[in-house]
Motif scaffolding. Structure first.
Motif, PDB file in Angstrom:
ATOM      1  N   VAL A 143       0.888  -1.351  -0.065  1.00  0.00           N
ATOM      2  CA  VAL A 143       0.051   0.087   0.058  1.00  0.00           C
ATOM      3  C   VAL A 143       0.902   1.274   0.110  1.00  0.00           C
ATOM      4  CG1 VAL A 143      -1.699   1.220   1.166  1.00  0.00           C
ATOM      5  CG2 VAL A 143      -1.930  -0.986   1.053  1.00  0.00           C
ATOM      6  N   ALA A 144       2.100   1.359   0.982  1.00  0.00           N
ATOM      7  CA  ALA A 144       3.082   2.412   0.966  1.00  0.00           C
ATOM      8  C   ALA A 144       3.495   2.918  -0.593  1.00  0.00           C
ATOM      9  CB  ALA A 144       3.945   2.264   1.870  1.00  0.00           C
ATOM     10  N   ALA A 145       3.645   1.721  -1.073  1.00  0.00           N
ATOM     11  CA  ALA A 145       4.542   1.804  -2.509  1.00  0.00           C
ATOM     12  C   ALA A 145       3.444   2.339  -3.647  1.00  0.00           C
ATOM     13  CB  ALA A 145       5.278   0.543  -3.005  1.00  0.00           C
ATOM     14  N   GLY A 146       2.083   2.054  -3.229  1.00  0.00           N
ATOM     15  CA  GLY A 146       1.208   2.413  -4.411  1.00  0.00           C
ATOM     16  C   GLY A 146       0.772   1.341  -5.139  1.00  0.00           C
ATOM     17  N   GLY A 147       1.333   0.174  -5.111  1.00  0.00           N
ATOM     18  CA  GLY A 147       0.664  -0.913  -5.524  1.00  0.00           C
ATOM     19  C   GLY A 147       1.191  -1.163  -7.180  1.00  0.00           C
ATOM     20  N   PHE A 148       0.572  -2.165  -7.975  1.00  0.00           N
ATOM     21  CA  PHE A 148       1.171  -2.151  -9.178  1.00  0.00           C
ATOM     22  C   PHE A 148       0.041  -1.342  -9.812  1.00  0.00           C
ATOM     23  CE2 PHE A 148       2.804  -6.267  -7.950  1.00  0.00           C
ATOM     24  CZ  PHE A 148       3.616  -6.352  -8.902  1.00  0.00           C
ATOM     25  N   ARG A 149       0.664  -0.664 -10.916  1.00  0.00           N
ATOM     26  CA  ARG A 149      -0.111   0.229 -11.815  1.00  0.00           C
ATOM     27  C   ARG A 149      -0.725  -0.324 -12.997  1.00  0.00           C
ATOM     28  NH1 ARG A 149       2.431   5.454 -13.497  1.00  0.00           N
ATOM     29  NH2 ARG A 149       4.260   4.470 -14.212  1.00  0.00           N
ATOM     30  N   ASP A 150      -1.580   0.190 -13.750  1.00  0.00           N
ATOM     31  CA  ASP A 150      -2.298  -0.245 -14.946  1.00  0.00           C
ATOM     32  C   ASP A 150      -1.288  -0.038 -16.108  1.00  0.00           C
ATOM     33  OD1 ASP A 150      -3.831  -1.304 -16.764  1.00  0.00           O
ATOM     34  OD2 ASP A 150      -5.355   0.146 -16.595  1.00  0.00           O
ATOM     35  N   LEU A 151      -0.492  -1.134 -16.263  1.00  0.00           N
ATOM     36  CA  LEU A 151       0.803  -1.087 -17.159  1.00  0.00           C
ATOM     37  C   LEU A 151       0.620  -2.184 -18.048  1.00  0.00           C
ATOM     38  CD1 LEU A 151       3.593   0.940 -15.389  1.00  0.00           C
ATOM     39  CD2 LEU A 151       2.058   1.657 -17.049  1.00  0.00           C
ATOM     40  N   PRO A 152       0.704  -2.217 -19.118  1.00  0.00           N
ATOM     41  CA  PRO A 152       0.941  -3.607 -20.117  1.00  0.00           C
ATOM     42  C   PRO A 152       2.373  -4.060 -20.064  1.00  0.00           C
ATOM     43  CG  PRO A 152       1.183  -1.649 -21.423  1.00  0.00           C
ATOM     44  CD  PRO A 152       0.916  -1.124 -20.246  1.00  0.00           C
ATOM     45  N   ILE A 153       3.306  -3.618 -19.780  1.00  0.00           N
ATOM     46  CA  ILE A 153       4.497  -4.261 -19.471  1.00  0.00           C
ATOM     47  C   ILE A 153       5.574  -3.254 -18.627  1.00  0.00           C
ATOM     48  CG2 ILE A 153       5.453  -2.605 -21.588  1.00  0.00           C
ATOM     49  CD1 ILE A 153       6.617  -5.141 -22.747  1.00  0.00           C
ATOM     50  N   CYS A 154       6.492  -3.856 -18.093  1.00  0.00           N
ATOM     51  CA  CYS A 154       7.305  -3.211 -17.280  1.00  0.00           C
ATOM     52  C   CYS A 154       6.581  -2.853 -15.787  1.00  0.00           C
ATOM     53  CB  CYS A 154       7.854  -1.770 -17.582  1.00  0.00           C
ATOM     54  SG  CYS A 154       9.332  -2.107 -18.978  1.00  0.00           S
ATOM     55  N   ASP A 155       5.393  -3.395 -15.596  1.00  0.00           N
ATOM     56  CA  ASP A 155       4.650  -3.311 -14.373  1.00  0.00           C
ATOM     57  C   ASP A 155       5.463  -3.746 -13.180  1.00  0.00           C
ATOM     58  OD1 ASP A 155       3.661  -6.409 -14.117  1.00  0.00           O
ATOM     59  OD2 ASP A 155       3.796  -5.677 -15.976  1.00  0.00           O
ATOM     60  N   ASP A 156       6.320  -4.723 -13.364  1.00  0.00           N
ATOM     61  CA  ASP A 156       7.138  -5.134 -12.319  1.00  0.00           C
ATOM     62  C   ASP A 156       8.107  -4.196 -11.872  1.00  0.00           C
ATOM     63  OD1 ASP A 156       8.308  -5.678 -14.478  1.00  0.00           O
ATOM     64  OD2 ASP A 156       8.418  -8.140 -14.176  1.00  0.00           O
ATOM     65  N   LEU A 157       9.103  -3.930 -12.935  1.00  0.00           N
ATOM     66  CA  LEU A 157      10.104  -2.824 -12.806  1.00  0.00           C
ATOM     67  C   LEU A 157       9.499  -1.506 -12.076  1.00  0.00           C
ATOM     68  CD1 LEU A 157      13.017  -2.080 -13.421  1.00  0.00           C
ATOM     69  CD2 LEU A 157      12.349  -1.554 -15.703  1.00  0.00           C
ATOM     70  N   ASP A 158       8.300  -1.025 -12.495  1.00  0.00           N
ATOM     71  CA  ASP A 158       7.759   0.078 -12.014  1.00  0.00           C
ATOM     72  C   ASP A 158       7.469   0.046 -10.597  1.00  0.00           C
ATOM     73  OD1 ASP A 158       6.233   2.627 -12.602  1.00  0.00           O
ATOM     74  OD2 ASP A 158       4.621   1.554 -11.808  1.00  0.00           O
ATOM     75  N   PHE A 159       6.807  -1.249 -10.310  1.00  0.00           N
ATOM     76  CA  PHE A 159       6.426  -1.510  -8.838  1.00  0.00           C
ATOM     77  C   PHE A 159       7.694  -1.531  -7.824  1.00  0.00           C
ATOM     78  CE2 PHE A 159       5.442  -4.632  -5.516  1.00  0.00           C
ATOM     79  CZ  PHE A 159       4.807  -3.926  -4.773  1.00  0.00           C
TER      80      PHE A 159
END
Length: 216
Positions: A143-159
């Motif tokens: 929750v503090a990190a903002g969770g996964f965003r609605d991304l089709p790719i690089c979602d893991d890197l972004d998180f």
């Protein structure tokens, strides 16, 4: 409780076998982006059907639906270590509130062993794992990190970039074993494409463009 969230879409037959050895250790939530699955395929696992959604959106939906105090995210074509739960619990007892496993590939020849070696160097030095390695965190950290965003790719890197900023992030010695299917017959090309996509992400290239690079 530790919840294992597995995003899938059009996976090859037999993919649930990756999770059968740990089915009793986790609450398992499978989030399917295709429209053909009738069940999770894993004993005791729950299925969320979200056809047409991005992987980031599926991961976030799975996190919200899961009941665990700890969340463990792993791609559907990777196999977690048989003692994954014990290792995650030990890392948490030692003070980590987020972390990942190292990477290996099934039926790996020299090229895939080299790719896994570089991935593990990146993970150890930069704390930047990808989703096929498995990423875990407490719900509070999620929750503090903002969770996964609605991304089709690089979602893991972004998180992970957001997750590791304020959290103690542990890299565990055990390995998640990923499918080599992306690299069969095109290992060098795929490595170059992956590097281009990651560089594009850090340069601020639009997610849709990154996905076209990756798929194309």
């Amino acid at each position: 409780m530790i919840s294992l969230v597995v995003p899938v879409r059009d996976e090859p037959a037999g993919w649930p076998e990756n999770f059968l050895p740990v089915a009793a250790d986790f609450e398992i939530v499978v989030v399917d982006g295709s429209s053909r699955s009738a069940s999770s395929g894993i004993p005791g696992g729950r299925l969320l059907a979200l056809p047409g959604t991005s992987r980031g959106a599926r991961l976030h939906a799975g996190a919200l639906a899961a009941g665990g105090d700890v969340l463990f995210f792993l791609h559907g074509d990777s196999r977690p270590p048989a003692d994954a739960r014990m290792r995650i619990e030990e890392a948490l007892r030692r003070g980590a509130d987020a972390g990942c496993f190292r990477l290996a590939y099934r039926d790996a020849g020299a090229a895939l062993r080299w790719i896994a070696w570089w991935a593990n160097v990146r993970t150890r030095r930069l704390r930047l794992p990808f989703g096929d390695q498995g990423i875990f965190c407490t719900r509070e950290a999620y929750v503090a990190a903002g969770g996964f965003r609605d991304l089709p790719i690089c979602d893991d890197l972004d998180f992970v970039r957001r997750l590791r900023r304020r959290r103690r992030f542990a890299v565990l010695d055990a390995r998640c074993v990923a499918s080599p299917r992306r690299y069969r017959g095109r290992a060098v090309r795929q490595v170059l494409v992956d590097a281009l996509v990651v560089a594009g992400y850090f340069a601020g290239v639009a997610p849709g463009t990154l996905e076209r690079w990756y798929r194309g």
